[in-house]
Structure formats: structure tokens, C-alpha cells
Design an enzyme around this catalytic site. Structure first.
Site, PDB file in Angstrom:
ATOM      1  N   HIS A  91      -4.459  -4.284   4.601  1.00  0.00           N
ATOM      2  CA  HIS A  91      -3.690  -3.256   4.933  1.00  0.00           C
ATOM      3  C   HIS A  91      -3.213  -3.285   6.410  1.00  0.00           C
ATOM      4  O   HIS A  91      -4.119  -3.059   6.974  1.00  0.00           O
ATOM      5  CB  HIS A  91      -4.025  -1.903   4.261  1.00  0.00           C
ATOM      6  CG  HIS A  91      -3.981  -1.820   2.798  1.00  0.00           C
ATOM      7  ND1 HIS A  91      -5.165  -1.196   2.082  1.00  0.00           N
ATOM      8  CD2 HIS A  91      -3.057  -2.220   1.996  1.00  0.00           C
ATOM      9  CE1 HIS A  91      -4.831  -1.364   0.987  1.00  0.00           C
ATOM     10  NE2 HIS A  91      -3.698  -1.864   0.500  1.00  0.00           N
ATOM     11  N   SER A  92      -2.060  -3.428   6.524  1.00  0.00           N
ATOM     12  CA  SER A  92      -1.656  -3.902   7.918  1.00  0.00           C
ATOM     13  C   SER A  92      -1.657  -2.544   9.027  1.00  0.00           C
ATOM     14  O   SER A  92      -2.074  -2.831  10.334  1.00  0.00           O
ATOM     15  CB  SER A  92       0.118  -4.347   8.016  1.00  0.00           C
ATOM     16  OG  SER A  92       0.796  -3.357   7.353  1.00  0.00           O
ATOM     17  N   ARG A  93      -1.736  -1.438   8.721  1.00  0.00           N
ATOM     18  CA  ARG A  93      -2.008  -0.385   9.666  1.00  0.00           C
ATOM     19  C   ARG A  93      -3.314  -0.063  10.010  1.00  0.00           C
ATOM     20  O   ARG A  93      -3.694   0.689  10.803  1.00  0.00           O
ATOM     21  CB  ARG A  93      -1.365   1.106   8.921  1.00  0.00           C
ATOM     22  CG  ARG A  93      -1.922   1.559   7.700  1.00  0.00           C
ATOM     23  CD  ARG A  93      -1.309   2.633   7.238  1.00  0.00           C
ATOM     24  NE  ARG A  93      -1.844   3.281   6.022  1.00  0.00           N
ATOM     25  CZ  ARG A  93      -1.302   4.017   4.984  1.00  0.00           C
ATOM     26  NH1 ARG A  93      -0.024   4.552   5.470  1.00  0.00           N
ATOM     27  NH2 ARG A  93      -1.708   4.397   3.900  1.00  0.00           N
ATOM     28  N   GLU A  94      -4.160  -0.834   9.291  1.00  0.00           N
ATOM     29  CA  GLU A  94      -5.745  -0.520   9.412  1.00  0.00           C
ATOM     30  C   GLU A  94      -6.194  -1.269  10.656  1.00  0.00           C
ATOM     31  O   GLU A  94      -7.008  -2.236  10.262  1.00  0.00           O
ATOM     32  CB  GLU A  94      -6.792  -0.736   8.191  1.00  0.00           C
ATOM     33  CG  GLU A  94      -6.148   0.181   6.856  1.00  0.00           C
ATOM     34  CD  GLU A  94      -6.533  -0.279   5.563  1.00  0.00           C
ATOM     35  OE1 GLU A  94      -7.217  -0.894   5.431  1.00  0.00           O
ATOM     36  OE2 GLU A  94      -5.954   0.479   4.868  1.00  0.00           O
ATOM     37  N   ARG A 146       1.650  -0.021   5.597  1.00  0.00           N
ATOM     38  CA  ARG A 146       0.345  -0.509   4.849  1.00  0.00           C
ATOM     39  C   ARG A 146       0.685  -1.739   3.964  1.00  0.00           C
ATOM     40  O   ARG A 146       0.010  -2.672   3.966  1.00  0.00           O
ATOM     41  CB  ARG A 146       0.121   0.560   3.777  1.00  0.00           C
ATOM     42  CG  ARG A 146      -0.968   0.214   2.605  1.00  0.00           C
ATOM     43  CD  ARG A 146      -0.936   1.453   1.658  1.00  0.00           C
ATOM     44  NE  ARG A 146      -1.605   1.143   0.219  1.00  0.00           N
ATOM     45  CZ  ARG A 146      -3.036   1.496   0.230  1.00  0.00           C
ATOM     46  NH1 ARG A 146      -3.755   2.061   1.194  1.00  0.00           N
ATOM     47  NH2 ARG A 146      -3.408   1.198  -1.021  1.00  0.00           N
ATOM     48  N   ASN A 163      -3.439  -4.886  -2.171  1.00  0.00           N
ATOM     49  CA  ASN A 163      -4.787  -4.528  -2.840  1.00  0.00           C
ATOM     50  C   ASN A 163      -4.350  -3.775  -4.301  1.00  0.00           C
ATOM     51  O   ASN A 163      -5.361  -3.005  -4.704  1.00  0.00           O
ATOM     52  CB  ASN A 163      -5.521  -3.494  -1.959  1.00  0.00           C
ATOM     53  CG  ASN A 163      -7.020  -3.691  -2.279  1.00  0.00           C
ATOM     54  OD1 ASN A 163      -7.367  -4.565  -2.858  1.00  0.00           O
ATOM     55  ND2 ASN A 163      -7.685  -2.465  -2.229  1.00  0.00           N
ATOM     56  N   ARG A 164      -3.337  -4.060  -4.820  1.00  0.00           N
ATOM     57  CA  ARG A 164      -3.152  -3.499  -6.240  1.00  0.00           C
ATOM     58  C   ARG A 164      -2.393  -4.765  -7.142  1.00  0.00           C
ATOM     59  O   ARG A 164      -1.915  -4.653  -8.163  1.00  0.00           O
ATOM     60  CB  ARG A 164      -2.134  -2.481  -6.336  1.00  0.00           C
ATOM     61  CG  ARG A 164      -2.652  -1.177  -5.751  1.00  0.00           C
ATOM     62  CD  ARG A 164      -3.737  -0.470  -6.133  1.00  0.00           C
ATOM     63  NE  ARG A 164      -4.460   0.685  -5.813  1.00  0.00           N
ATOM     64  CZ  ARG A 164      -5.022   0.870  -4.769  1.00  0.00           C
ATOM     65  NH1 ARG A 164      -5.352  -0.299  -4.027  1.00  0.00           N
ATOM     66  NH2 ARG A 164      -5.502   2.106  -4.210  1.00  0.00           N
ATOM     67  N   HIS A 215     -11.319  -2.921   4.881  1.00  0.00           N
ATOM     68  CA  HIS A 215     -10.457  -1.768   5.057  1.00  0.00           C
ATOM     69  C   HIS A 215     -10.956  -0.853   5.985  1.00  0.00           C
ATOM     70  O   HIS A 215     -11.962  -0.561   6.716  1.00  0.00           O
ATOM     71  CB  HIS A 215     -10.174  -1.165   3.792  1.00  0.00           C
ATOM     72  CG  HIS A 215      -9.429  -2.103   2.604  1.00  0.00           C
ATOM     73  ND1 HIS A 215      -8.189  -1.804   2.245  1.00  0.00           N
ATOM     74  CD2 HIS A 215      -9.997  -3.053   1.844  1.00  0.00           C
ATOM     75  CE1 HIS A 215      -8.022  -2.828   1.561  1.00  0.00           C
ATOM     76  NE2 HIS A 215      -8.880  -3.500   1.144  1.00  0.00           N
ATOM     77  N   SER A 216     -10.010   0.248   6.247  1.00  0.00           N
ATOM     78  CA  SER A 216     -10.337   1.472   6.944  1.00  0.00           C
ATOM     79  C   SER A 216      -9.425   2.407   6.538  1.00  0.00           C
ATOM     80  O   SER A 216      -8.500   1.966   5.725  1.00  0.00           O
ATOM     81  CB  SER A 216     -10.227   1.475   8.518  1.00  0.00           C
ATOM     82  OG  SER A 216      -8.804   1.281   8.907  1.00  0.00           O
ATOM     83  N   TYR A 217      -9.833   3.857   6.396  1.00  0.00           N
ATOM     84  CA  TYR A 217     -10.853   4.120   6.885  1.00  0.00           C
ATOM     85  C   TYR A 217     -11.565   5.106   5.956  1.00  0.00           C
ATOM     86  O   TYR A 217     -11.025   5.318   4.851  1.00  0.00           O
ATOM     87  CB  TYR A 217     -10.400   5.131   8.057  1.00  0.00           C
ATOM     88  CG  TYR A 217      -9.491   6.377   7.789  1.00  0.00           C
ATOM     89  CD1 TYR A 217      -9.972   7.801   7.272  1.00  0.00           C
ATOM     90  CD2 TYR A 217      -8.202   6.163   7.575  1.00  0.00           C
ATOM     91  CE1 TYR A 217      -9.312   8.699   6.793  1.00  0.00           C
ATOM     92  CE2 TYR A 217      -7.220   7.130   7.287  1.00  0.00           C
ATOM     93  CZ  TYR A 217      -7.704   8.491   6.948  1.00  0.00           C
ATOM     94  OH  TYR A 217      -6.887   9.320   6.439  1.00  0.00           O
ATOM     95  N   TYR A 267     -11.900   6.316  -6.451  1.00  0.00           N
ATOM     96  CA  TYR A 267     -10.877   6.910  -7.493  1.00  0.00           C
ATOM     97  C   TYR A 267     -10.488   5.502  -7.963  1.00  0.00           C
ATOM     98  O   TYR A 267     -11.175   4.306  -7.967  1.00  0.00           O
ATOM     99  CB  TYR A 267      -9.620   7.334  -6.816  1.00  0.00           C
ATOM    100  CG  TYR A 267      -9.060   6.387  -5.468  1.00  0.00           C
ATOM    101  CD1 TYR A 267      -8.792   5.095  -5.592  1.00  0.00           C
ATOM    102  CD2 TYR A 267      -8.789   7.159  -4.450  1.00  0.00           C
ATOM    103  CE1 TYR A 267      -8.423   4.422  -4.365  1.00  0.00           C
ATOM    104  CE2 TYR A 267      -8.481   6.479  -3.104  1.00  0.00           C
ATOM    105  CZ  TYR A 267      -8.146   5.295  -3.220  1.00  0.00           C
ATOM    106  OH  TYR A 267      -7.707   4.353  -2.166  1.00  0.00           O
ATOM    107  N   GLU A 289     -15.084   0.390   3.793  1.00  0.00           N
ATOM    108  CA  GLU A 289     -13.887   1.018   4.486  1.00  0.00           C
ATOM    109  C   GLU A 289     -14.747   1.428   5.799  1.00  0.00           C
ATOM    110  O   GLU A 289     -15.480   2.240   5.849  1.00  0.00           O
ATOM    111  CB  GLU A 289     -13.723   2.205   3.698  1.00  0.00           C
ATOM    112  CG  GLU A 289     -13.131   2.110   2.425  1.00  0.00           C
ATOM    113  CD  GLU A 289     -11.236   1.939   2.601  1.00  0.00           C
ATOM    114  OE1 GLU A 289     -10.974   1.911   3.660  1.00  0.00           O
ATOM    115  OE2 GLU A 289     -10.841   1.670   1.466  1.00  0.00           O
TER     116      GLU A 289
END
Length: 328
Positions: A91-94, A146, A163-164, A215-217, A267, A289
Site C-alpha cells: 500500500h503505497s501511502r504507508e 493506497r 491486498n484484496r 503495512h502501516s498503521y 476485520y 501493521e
């Protein structure tokens, strides 16, 4: 968080980023305490390989949707060994994840010089920028991006949540069929070049024994499953390993982590990386995370990069050593 607060964080981050710009000459002079562009991270990889030709190599496992090379660093002291996989930045923004991946790469090399035992029987594979198009886009256009940057037929919204997009409960609850959603699963499993590259590599390698996707966060350590409430066959071993891993992390700076299966801890999520790797037979499949728990979220200040990497590495190492010491 109010949008004005976020904008203040983004402005500050941008100032730091520009102030820290400098050509990558060596991994010794590289600034690990700031965020870097895709070109800088790729230059860092080349420097690391050039400095450690007998230990580190760079594999191109594919190309992104927009044609960027997808690279994996391989740390190895022998042929045909089992391997342990780590990826960051799916996920690029992480951003703290790619930054930690860079720090890990240097750490593996530095530790090997002092104690070569870790790589005696197992390779480490490290994909630092798992979503290069998205990462480039977070630098040029939208810091909070993301997804991938693939074009969705019939929609003005771009990108798929990588990631889906894996073939594990694909299309089930916990993913969206809407191309404009942050959790859009894509038109079919493995539709994304960035996912397919890893799938093909894992299958052809055949000896990957551990898989950690970072990943984060939220400060969590998660194991399968995400798409089903059924317990993983190795639930007890994974849970006790997660407990030990989190203890190793918390011992460094006291950072508190929660651990458990994806579906019970956060989740339901379908089509996720580690559900697929686990179903492929990679027993030690985990997702981290990283920091924090929401104060800064994806825009974690750069002064937390090194502490985050420093505390995370012992936790990853616990999993690597367990995989090495419990062959299957």
C-alpha cells in the site's frame, strides 16, 4: 483528524523531504532517517548490491502496470536454499514501511558481517517497493494513494487494492466491487501485475518457508485468516510465535502491539496476501501493521523511521529464526 491538521503534516513532510534530497553515493552515507523517492530507493538497492556482490543480488520479478521494474533483493550465501520473504509498501501511502525495508536491507548486510549464521541455511528475499506506481504517485500527485495505478474499464477511478487481489477468498466479504473504493478487489484474482509477479515468483521458487508482508498503521501482528473465521491449521503455533515476536518488538522501546488472526483482530478481509501464501503451504505467514495507532497515521514523522525499523526487526527476526529452526 481534521483535514487542516493533515495538510500541516503533509507540508512539513514535504519540507523535510526536499531538505534531505541528495544523490545516493553509498549505503554508508545514505540518510535512513528521512523518506525517499522511488529513484532514490532504487539507487540505494544498486549501491547495496555493488558494495556486497557476494551476498546481495537484485532480481527483477516483473513490471508494474505503468512499466516500472519490480525488484527483489536477495541475500544469499549459497545455491538452492529455502528462503524467507519480506515485502514492504504494497500500500503505497504507508511510507514508514518502504523506509523500514531500506533500513532492514542495510541491517541484514551489517549483521551478516558480524554474525553470518542467519544466512547459513536460508536466504532472505526483500521487496522494498511492492507497488512502485502507487509509490511514485504518492510523491507526484496524491500522498494518500493506497492502490495500484491500473486503469479500470468503464470507470474514471484508477487502481486496485493489491491486498484484496490475491486468490484466497477472492471477491468475498471484506473487499469492494466498486473501482472507486479504496478496497476495490479488481476484476479478477491476480489481475494486478504487482500481485501476479509475486505469485509467479513464489510458485516457481517453491522453497519459501516464511512470508511477512508489512503495512502501516495500527501496531498489530496478524496471521491467517482474513477471509474466513475458520482457524488456521497451525493456529496455536502461529499464535505463540506472534506472542514471542511482539514481545521482542516491545522490548526495544516499549511500543505496544496487539496480535491475532486478521478476522478476529481487525476485520474480515478477502483476497489478502498472507491468506494466499498460507494456503500455498507457507506456514509462517504474517502481516505487520507498524506505527502508529492513528495520531499521525500514514504521515508518520520521519524521525520515527529508524525507531520503527529498530523495534520491528527483532520481531521479524524471531519469525525468520523460528522458520529456520522448524523446517517442514
Amino acid at each position: 483528524r481534521r483535514s487542516s491538521d493533515l495538510q500541516t503534516l503533509l507540508d512539513e513532510e514535504e519540507r523535510e523531504l526536499l531538505a534531505a534530497r541528495s544523490p545516493v553515493r553509498s549505503t554508508g552515507s545514505f540518510n535512513y532517517a528521512t523518506y525517499h523517492t522511488l529513484d532514490e530507493i532504487y539507487a540505494f538497492m544498486d549501491a547495496l548490491v555493488a558494495e556486497n556482490p557476494g551476498l546481495v543480488s537484485k532480481l527483477q520479478i516483473g513490471k508494474s502496470f505503468e512499466g516500472r521494474p519490480i525488484y527483489v533483493l536477495k541475500f544469499s550465501t549459497g545455491a538452492n536454499r529455502p528462503a524467507f520473504w519480506i515485502d514492504t509498501g504494497i500500500h503505497s501511502r504507508e511510507w514508514v514501511t518502504q523506509a523500514s525495508g531500506v533500513w532492514f536491507a542495510k541491517k541484514i548486510v551489517d549483521d551478516h558481517a558480524k554474525n553470518p549464521s542467519l544466512l547459513n541455511s536460508m536466504d532472505i528475499l526483500l521487496e522494498i517497493v511492492t507497488n512502485p506506481d502507487g509509490f511514485a504517485y504518492t510523491h507526484t500527485t496524491n500522498r494518500m494513494w493506497r492502490k495500484t495505478r491500473s486503469i479500470n474499464a468503464g470507470s474514471s477511478c484508477a487502481g486496485v487494492d493489491p491486498n484484496r487481489n490475491w486468490d484466497a477468498g477472492f471477491g468475498g466479504a471484506g473487499a469492494s466491487s466498486n473501482p472507486c473504493s479504496e478496497t476495490y478487489r479488481g476484476p479478477r484474482a491476480n489481475s494486478e501485475a504487482e500481485v501476479k509477479a509475486i505469485v509467479d515468483f513464489v510458485k516457481s521458487h517453491g522453497k519459501i518457508k516464511g512470508f511477512v508482508s508489512i503495512h502501516s498503521y495500527s501496531q498489530l501482528l496478524l496471521y491467517p485468516y482474513g477471509y474466513t473465521s475458520a482457524r488456521a491449521a497451525d493456529y496455536q503455533e502461529l499464535d505463540s510465535l506472534a506472542k514471542a515476536s511482539v514481545a521482542a518488538l516491545s522490548a526495544v522501546y516499549g511500543t505496544k502491539y496487539t496480535y491475532g488472526s486478521i478476522i478476529t483482530t481487525i476485520y474480515q478481509a478477502s483476497g489478502g496476501t498472507i491468506d494466499w501464501t498460507y494456503n500455498q503451504g507457507i506456514k509462517y505467514s504474517f502481516t505487520f501493521e507498524l506505527r502508529d495507532t492513528g495520531r499521525y497515521g500514514f504521515v508518520l514523522p520521519a524521525n520515527q523511521i529508524i525507531p520503527t525499523a529498530q523495534e520491528t526487526w527483532p520481531a521479524v527476526l524471531k519469525i525468520i529464526e523460528h522458520a529456520r529452526d522448524h523446517p517442514y
